[in-house]
Design a protein around this motif. Structure first.
Motif, PDB file in Angstrom:
ATOM      1  N   THR A   9       1.760 -20.050  11.827  1.00  6.87           N
ATOM      2  CA  THR A   9       2.698 -18.939  11.683  1.00  6.87           C
ATOM      3  C   THR A   9       4.138 -19.399  11.862  1.00  6.87           C
ATOM      4  N   GLY A  10       4.389 -20.252  12.819  1.00  6.09           N
ATOM      5  CA  GLY A  10       5.743 -20.715  13.098  1.00  6.09           C
ATOM      6  C   GLY A  10       6.388 -21.496  11.967  1.00  6.09           C
ATOM      7  N   GLU A  11       5.597 -21.971  11.026  1.00  6.16           N
ATOM      8  CA  GLU A  11       6.116 -22.749   9.911  1.00  6.16           C
ATOM      9  C   GLU A  11       6.443 -21.886   8.691  1.00  6.16           C
ATOM     10  N   ILE A  12       5.993 -20.632   8.693  1.00  5.99           N
ATOM     11  CA  ILE A  12       6.174 -19.770   7.527  1.00  5.99           C
ATOM     12  C   ILE A  12       7.651 -19.593   7.184  1.00  5.99           C
ATOM     13  N   GLU A  13       8.492 -19.447   8.204  1.00  6.58           N
ATOM     14  CA  GLU A  13       9.906 -19.150   7.952  1.00  6.58           C
ATOM     15  C   GLU A  13      10.599 -20.201   7.090  1.00  6.58           C
ATOM     16  N   LYS A  14      10.195 -21.454   7.182  1.00  6.68           N
ATOM     17  CA  LYS A  14      10.849 -22.472   6.349  1.00  6.68           C
ATOM     18  C   LYS A  14      10.475 -22.339   4.873  1.00  6.68           C
ATOM     19  N   TYR A  15       9.355 -21.664   4.590  1.00  9.11           N
ATOM     20  CA  TYR A  15       8.944 -21.449   3.200  1.00  9.11           C
ATOM     21  C   TYR A  15       9.548 -20.187   2.599  1.00  9.11           C
ATOM     22  N   THR A  21      10.826 -12.917  13.704  1.00  8.37           N
ATOM     23  CA  THR A  21      10.577 -11.519  14.045  1.00  8.37           C
ATOM     24  C   THR A  21      10.221 -10.710  12.811  1.00  8.37           C
ATOM     25  N   LYS A  22      10.961 -10.888  11.734  1.00 10.79           N
ATOM     26  CA  LYS A  22      10.689 -10.145  10.499  1.00 10.79           C
ATOM     27  C   LYS A  22       9.371 -10.584   9.875  1.00 10.79           C
ATOM     28  N   SER A  29       2.205  -5.529   9.356  1.00 10.74           N
ATOM     29  CA  SER A  29       2.105  -4.371   8.461  1.00 10.74           C
ATOM     30  C   SER A  29       0.991  -4.541   7.424  1.00 10.74           C
ATOM     31  N   GLY A  30       0.461  -5.765   7.296  1.00 10.07           N
ATOM     32  CA  GLY A  30      -0.593  -6.027   6.326  1.00 10.07           C
ATOM     33  C   GLY A  30      -0.071  -6.322   4.928  1.00 10.07           C
ATOM     34  N   GLU A  31       1.234  -6.463   4.789  1.00 13.24           N
ATOM     35  CA  GLU A  31       1.841  -6.695   3.476  1.00 13.24           C
ATOM     36  C   GLU A  31       2.045  -8.175   3.161  1.00 13.24           C
ATOM     37  N   PHE A  32       1.557  -9.039   4.021  1.00 19.48           N
ATOM     38  CA  PHE A  32       1.746 -10.470   3.815  1.00 19.48           C
ATOM     39  C   PHE A  32       0.392 -11.110   3.534  1.00 19.48           C
ATOM     40  N   VAL A  33       0.403 -12.372   3.279  1.00 20.74           N
ATOM     41  CA  VAL A  33      -0.803 -13.173   3.047  1.00 20.74           C
ATOM     42  C   VAL A  33      -1.733 -13.029   4.254  1.00 20.74           C
TER      43      VAL A  33
END
Length: 66
Positions: A9-15, A21-22, A29-33
């Motif tokens: 999870t912590g690596e997602i932001e770089k992609y 937080t967002k 919310s269930g709107e992500f992978v």
């Protein structure tokens, strides 16, 4: 064709270029992978290919909104 890779999870932001937080809000919310759970791991993993597909879907939404 690019090889897929599983990331934490912590690596997602770089992609995706979105802060932690967002990203957490979008995931909750269930709107992500959907995460991948592997027996013996203490954390969930995410497919980079699926994240890239999610990004493309977001771009398509941009083109259909008025």
């Amino acid at each position: 064709m690019l090889e897929d890779k599983l990331i934490q999870t912590g690596e997602i932001e770089k992609y995706v270029g979105i802060g932690k937080t967002k990203i957490r809000e979008i995931i909750d919310s269930g709107e992500f992978v959907k995460p991948i759970f592997i027996s013996g791991f203490a954390y969930s993993l995410y497919s980079v290919k699926e994240i890239q597909q999610w990004i493309e879907e977001q771009k398509q939404k941009r083109n259909t909104k008025k």
